[in-house]
Write an enzyme that holds these catalytic residues in place. Structure first.
Site, PDB file in Angstrom:
ATOM      1  N   ASP A   1       2.427  14.559  13.107  1.00  0.00           N
ATOM      2  CA  ASP A   1       2.509  14.600  11.643  1.00  0.00           C
ATOM      3  C   ASP A   1       1.122  14.407  11.022  1.00  0.00           C
ATOM      4  O   ASP A   1       0.903  13.469  10.251  1.00  0.00           O
ATOM      5  CB  ASP A   1       3.480  13.509  11.170  1.00  0.00           C
ATOM      6  CG  ASP A   1       3.928  13.724   9.729  1.00  0.00           C
ATOM      7  OD1 ASP A   1       3.835  14.868   9.250  1.00  0.00           O
ATOM      8  OD2 ASP A   1       4.380  12.755   9.096  1.00  0.00           O
TER       9      ASP A   1
ATOM     10  N   ALA B   1       7.849   3.500   2.543  1.00  0.00           N
ATOM     11  CA  ALA B   1       8.542   4.682   3.059  1.00  0.00           C
ATOM     12  C   ALA B   1       9.978   4.322   3.386  1.00  0.00           C
ATOM     13  O   ALA B   1      10.433   3.192   3.169  1.00  0.00           O
ATOM     14  CB  ALA B   1       7.817   5.226   4.284  1.00  0.00           C
ATOM     15  N   SER B   2      10.701   5.291   3.925  1.00  0.00           N
ATOM     16  CA  SER B   2      12.138   5.100   4.137  1.00  0.00           C
ATOM     17  C   SER B   2      12.433   4.119   5.260  1.00  0.00           C
ATOM     18  O   SER B   2      13.479   3.472   5.259  1.00  0.00           O
ATOM     19  CB  SER B   2      12.798   6.449   4.445  1.00  0.00           C
ATOM     20  OG  SER B   2      12.166   7.074   5.538  1.00  0.00           O
TER      21      SER B   2
ATOM     22  N   LYS C   1       2.651  -3.487   8.850  1.00  0.00           N
ATOM     23  CA  LYS C   1       3.747  -2.529   8.675  1.00  0.00           C
ATOM     24  C   LYS C   1       5.040  -3.221   9.087  1.00  0.00           C
ATOM     25  O   LYS C   1       5.181  -3.651  10.240  1.00  0.00           O
ATOM     26  CB  LYS C   1       3.510  -1.278   9.519  1.00  0.00           C
ATOM     27  CG  LYS C   1       4.495  -0.148   9.256  1.00  0.00           C
ATOM     28  CD  LYS C   1       4.064   1.108  10.007  1.00  0.00           C
ATOM     29  CE  LYS C   1       4.965   2.284   9.692  1.00  0.00           C
ATOM     30  NZ  LYS C   1       4.514   3.522  10.393  1.00  0.00           N
TER      31      LYS C   1
ATOM     32  N   LEU D   1       0.835  -1.205   0.000  1.00  0.00           N
ATOM     33  CA  LEU D   1       0.000   0.000   0.000  1.00  0.00           C
ATOM     34  C   LEU D   1       0.869   1.252   0.000  1.00  0.00           C
ATOM     35  O   LEU D   1       0.505   2.274  -0.587  1.00  0.00           O
ATOM     36  CB  LEU D   1      -0.899   0.015   1.249  1.00  0.00           C
ATOM     37  CG  LEU D   1      -2.075  -0.968   1.285  1.00  0.00           C
ATOM     38  CD1 LEU D   1      -2.745  -0.898   2.650  1.00  0.00           C
ATOM     39  CD2 LEU D   1      -3.071  -0.646   0.187  1.00  0.00           C
ATOM     40  N   ALA D   2       2.005   1.165   0.678  1.00  0.00           N
ATOM     41  CA  ALA D   2       2.917   2.310   0.769  1.00  0.00           C
ATOM     42  C   ALA D   2       4.307   1.783   1.088  1.00  0.00           C
ATOM     43  O   ALA D   2       4.469   0.755   1.748  1.00  0.00           O
ATOM     44  CB  ALA D   2       2.456   3.289   1.845  1.00  0.00           C
TER      45      ALA D   2
ATOM     46  N   ALA E   1       9.771   1.865   6.785  1.00  0.00           N
ATOM     47  CA  ALA E   1       8.920   0.664   6.784  1.00  0.00           C
ATOM     48  C   ALA E   1       8.094   0.598   5.517  1.00  0.00           C
ATOM     49  O   ALA E   1       8.012   1.560   4.748  1.00  0.00           O
ATOM     50  CB  ALA E   1       8.010   0.660   8.013  1.00  0.00           C
ATOM     51  N   GLN E   2       7.497  -0.565   5.322  1.00  0.00           N
ATOM     52  CA  GLN E   2       6.653  -0.824   4.161  1.00  0.00           C
ATOM     53  C   GLN E   2       5.343  -1.415   4.662  1.00  0.00           C
ATOM     54  O   GLN E   2       5.326  -2.187   5.624  1.00  0.00           O
ATOM     55  CB  GLN E   2       7.371  -1.799   3.222  1.00  0.00           C
ATOM     56  CG  GLN E   2       6.731  -1.985   1.867  1.00  0.00           C
ATOM     57  CD  GLN E   2       7.721  -2.586   0.876  1.00  0.00           C
ATOM     58  OE1 GLN E   2       8.748  -1.986   0.571  1.00  0.00           O
ATOM     59  NE2 GLN E   2       7.397  -3.757   0.353  1.00  0.00           N
TER      60      GLN E   2
END
Length: 558
Positions: A292, A138-139, A157, A135-136, A141-142
């Protein structure tokens, strides 16, 4: 000694980072950090034409591109700095805000191995199904969508393989650089680089712990247990640990997808008001908040509830800090420039502030907001004005307050995207009134007075003992010791210089002595020359070559 061992331990990574900085025109920074040899090695790898092209870019663009190339730790650092509106002008904030946390996904085979190692069993033993397409990514985690055996839809995650050692090495180098910056860039000490590096390290280490993220989520969920407008995904602790976490899948509409919100018949104005009220409660009442809350972390359910995900980055405000924020707002509303000055100087933590000039500037600042009802204040504009004032006086905010301002500005921008007429001050008004009432209530004043009396009594009780110890130390010839890093470094450099001077004198003596020996007749010879004279010249030559090489290696031959 510690810095030297650090550089040796991480020399490969250090050289790679230095190469990137040099390529983007920051070679002087690398040199001033004491990495001259790294410059010499890295510089040979850079095509001159490419270097000239990159250096022609604006400095903020070069910094952003360099941080992206340096990897996840530095991307996170840039994102943190993007929230420091008290340190950087708007064009820098805009460029740093463009840093992308998205990276190419890790092949699912590697993610499968990570899940296997984290749980001790194959993913098929835990999940009925798991999507191989993330789904995503990132630097750090995935994220993959999955289904549990009971049919519950979840997101998994997983930390990227090998990311922890890389980030830990980069954090060591950042702390090394921060110490050097404080020692070699006097103008930057007011920003407390070492303290900022420690704060960033603590924040990033917490973000690496994916179980800690879930603890944060549950803490915020508990504070909204009686508020049906807020949804925090449920954590599946049986499948959660430091390396991965599993939470309920949020089937909502991204808050930034305005067309989808309209199609679902949702009231964008109501969403803006509800979201603002939820975040303001975290900020001003709870003192523990999602740090965030950008559009990618906020969803709207079809029943109007606001769902928030990704609690890896959170902020904390102590009661004392919250009271200072209330005091600042009270001073602004009451046009009390001295009160506002005292708060800002206390936050900056510096003694060399021109408080008179600062008070004059703050008086002009608060005059613009005088007699303006609290509900009509544009808080985002006011906060930007405050940070511009801080930059003008070279003052820096504590990290927790800088994070609070970033959240407020993000919230204001998000609210205006949903509702162009959104007024965050109107939403903040009841929370501010309640906070001010709590802070100045008779019970709160009584508690602070009791604490002040208790601390004063403790201070008076220990003062005679401390004075006796100081008096005995003075009578006994005791000394007051101070440790200055700059003075220590100066002494080290002076010692190296003295050693080189002594070596030069010995070399000169060898040459003179050997020359005299050449004139003495008789004795053993070698290659037709007096043996002792030959040995003296050979020793002087070897020592001279060593001396020149040591000077060159230390950067003294520039």
């Amino acid at each position: 000694m510690r810095d030297t061992l650090l550089a040796v331990h991480d020399v490969g990574r250090l050289q790679a980072l230095a190469s990137i900085l040099i390529r983007y025109g920051f070679g002087d920074v690398v040199r001033r950090l004491g990495l001259s040899r790294t410059i010499a090695r890295a510089g040979k790898l850079l095509p001159l034409a490419q270097l000239e092209t990159l250096v022609a870019l604006p400095p903020q663009v070069r910094v952003r591109r360099a941080l992206e190339e340096m990897g996840p730790c530095f991307v996170k650092l840039g994102q943190l700095l993007a929230g420091r509106v008290d340190l950087f002008p708007p064009e820098w904030i805009a460029e740093l805000s463009a840093l992308q946390n998205a990276v190419p996904p890790v092949p699912f085979a590697s993610i499968r191995n990570e899940i296997n190692e984290a749980l001790g069993v194959h993913p098929e033993a835990v999940f009925a199904s798991i999507d191989e397409v993330p789904l995503a990514a990132a630097s750090i985690a995935q994220v993959h969508r999955a289904r549990l055996p009971d049919g519950c839809e979840v997101v998994v995650k997983v930390r990227r393989p090998g990311i922890r050692p890389l980030i830990e090495a980069d954090l060591r180098l950042l702390q090394y650089a921060a110490r050097k910056i404080e020692a070699r860039f006097p103008d930057l000490r007011r920003f407390h680089p070492a303290g900022m590096a420690r704060h960033f390290r603590d924040s990033l280490v917490r973000e690496l712990d994916l179980a800690a993220e879930c603890h944060n989520a549950e803490r915020i969920s508990a504070s909204f247990a009686d508020d049906p407008r807020m949804l925090v995904p449920r954590v599946h602790w049986a499948c959660t640990n430091e390396r991965m976490n599993v939470q309920d899948f949020v089937d909502g509409i991204p808050v930034g997808d305005l067309a989808a919100l309209e199609a679902a018949g949702l009231d964008r104005r109501a969403i803006a008001r509800t979201g603002a009220q939820l975040v303001l409660k975290m900020l001003l009442m709870d003192g523990f908040f999602h740090a965030d809350p950008h559009a990618g972390n906020v969803f709207v359910m079809r029943d109007g509830r606001i769902a928030v995900i990704d609690f890896g980055m959170v902020g904390r405000l102590s009661k004392a800090r919250s009271a200072e924020v209330v005091n600042l707002l009270f001073g602004l509303v009451e046009r009390d420039a001295r009160r506002v000055t005292d708060v800002l100087v206390g936050w900056a933590g510096r003694a060399d502030v021109d408080e008179d000039q600062l008070a004059i500037d703050i008086d002009a600042f608060v005059d613009r907001y005088h007699a303006v009802p609290l509900g009509e204040l544009n808080l985002a504009s006011m906060l930007l004005d405050v940070t511009a004032l801080l930059r003008a006086h070279r003052l820096a905010l504590p990290a927790d307050l800088a994070m609070l301002i970033k959240v407020c500005l993000t919230l204001d921008g998000l609210g205006r995207s949903l509702d162009p007429g959104f007024d965050m001050a109107q939403q903040a008004r009841p929370f501010l009134r309640r906070a001010m009432a709590m802070h100045y209530s008779p019970a709160a004043i009584a508690r602070r007075s009791a604490r002040f009396v208790s601390e004063s009594i403790q201070l008076l009780a220990t003062m005679p003992r401390d004075l006796r110890r100081l008096s005995r130390a003075i009578r006994g010839g005791g000394r007051l010791r101070m440790h200055l890093d700059e003075l220590h470094e100066f002494g080290t450099n002076l010692s190296h210089s003295a050693n080189r001077l002594a070596a030069s004198m010995v070399i000169a003596a060898l040459i003179v002595g050997s020359s005299i020996t050449m004139t003495v007749k008789g004795g053993p010879t070698l290659l037709g020359l007096p043996l002792f004279a030959f040995l003296g010249f050979a020793g002087a030559s070897a020592a001279g070559i060593w001396l020149l090489w040591s000077i060159f290696r230390s950067g003294g031959g520039r």
